[in-house]
Design an enzyme around this catalytic site. Structure first.
Site: not given
Ligand code: ASP
Length: 359
Positions: A220, A272
């Site tokens: 993200t 995350g």
């Molecule tokens: N936080 C995002 C989600 O869970 C993905 C990421 O940042 O890795 O969709």
């Protein structure tokens, strides 16, 4: 800290206001050559200078676009929208239409934006629209709602003049999806976290987020900014967890989880494993810790520790990271595991820092 910096720090004691970038900060990949970050190290900057902070090395390029606005006296809200649009335009695994699809082969996008007056907007499960962050801003500015999802979000985007993009996968996403299908493993995986230390990246690349082995290593894009009016804003945009179940939403479009801004306290964005950010109302929880007096990095650490307590053994299989910025312009970050980095742009330049983590 240099003598000049110390002198400048002392000025704040004389009633001259100052900005401090602080925390478990930072080493810049350009300058620190593999030394460990010095926890609690502070660098003071002159008031009133804007600050832009963004997740991952992709944040470097995003920050440049944001800085064009905020560095020229523009608004934080415009900066955080235009900054993350750069990443939405890039070819990468985890943001925008080039991102990895869900397990049925469709790219579905989540995004949110929030300003200094608690105005906020988000879109989720949005398909075939190139700039979900701008649709989120339109939701905020043109509807009585905060969140639109799926077909309704797409209809709204079309009615606002956003073009419908082709229903195709990028070359990289197609090959990742085909590989994933071969395993026939209906297990959603969180986007690939960095497996290489920041210090090993090539600093000459503005967004060195594709490793030499071809593996992607950022997720993200989240951005938080303080403008020269003293106003904070934040944005967040993602294609979510790769090969997720159809209809899955992460934390990024959920105000209070993936993003939160309180202009009296600070702004926070997460990246995350979204499920574990949602269960602790992550970004909001970090803001509340700053309200209690913690520095941005300490506040991020507090919530990361809470997640580790909740997840117990399973914490080793996930990554969660927060970046935070307070009203004084102090920035900080913290991650569950090593490998998270973030970019900070001040009047002194745009630098990549390695976040501290629990391991
Ligand atoms: N936080 C995002 C989600 O869970 C993905 C990421 O940042 O890795 O969709």
């Amino acid at each position: 800290m240099s003598m000049d910096r110390r002198k400048f720090l002392n000025l704040s004691g004389l009633g001259i206001s100052s900005f401090t970038i602080t925390g478990f900060i930072p080493k810049s990949i350009q300058t620190l050559n593999g030394q460990e970050p010095m926890n609690g190290q502070s660098t003071t900057l002159r008031n009133i200078n804007p600050v832009v902070v963004a997740t991952w090395d992709a944040g470097l390029a995003a920050n440049l676009a944001a800085w064009k606005i905020i560095g020229a006296g523009g608004k934080a809200l415009d900066a955080v929208e235009n900054g993350v649009k750069v990443t939405e335009d890039e070819i990468n695994c985890c943001v925008g239409l080039s991102g990895n699809p869900d397990r049925d082969g469709h790219v579905t996008l989540d995004a949110s934006i929030m300003d200094h007056e608690f105005n906020c907007g988000s879109v989720a499960f949005l398909e075939r629209i190139k700039h979900p962050i701008s649709v989120a801003r339109r939701v905020m500015e043109k509807t009585p709602h905060v969140m639109l999802v799926g077909v309704g979000a797409q209809q709204f985007a079309l009615s606002e003049g956003f073009p419908l993009e082709p229903n195709t996968l990028s070359k990289d996403a197609k090959s990742s999806y085909e590989n994933w299908l071969k395993k026939s493993e209906y297990k959603p995986v969180i986007n690939i976290e960095r497996k290489q230390a920041t210090s090993q990246l090539d600093p000459s690349l503005m967004a060195p987020h594709k490793l030499s082995n071809g593996e992607w290593n950022h997720d993200t894009i989240g951005m938080i900014a303080l403008d020269s009016f003293g106003n904070l804003s934040g944005s967040c945009t993602t294609s979510g967890a790769g090969f997720k179940m159809r209809g899955r939403l992460g934390d990024s479009p959920i105000i209070g989880a993936g993003l939160y801004v309180d202009n009296e306290v600070g702004a926070v964005v997460a990246t995350g494993q979204g499920e574990d950010v949602i269960r602790v109302a992550g970004a909001s929880a970090v803001v509340e810790q700053m309200r209690q007096g913690k520095s941005p990095a300490e506040a991020c650490k507090f919530v990361v520790e809470r997640i580790r307590r909740i997840k117990k053994e399973k914490a080793k299989d996930i990554q969660v990271c927060f970046i935070a910025l307070n009203t004084k312009g102090e920035a900080g970050a913290y991650a569950l595991h090593k490998g998270f980095n973030y970019a900070v742009h001040t009047k002194d330049g745009n630098k990549l820092f390695e976040s501290s983590s629990l391991d």
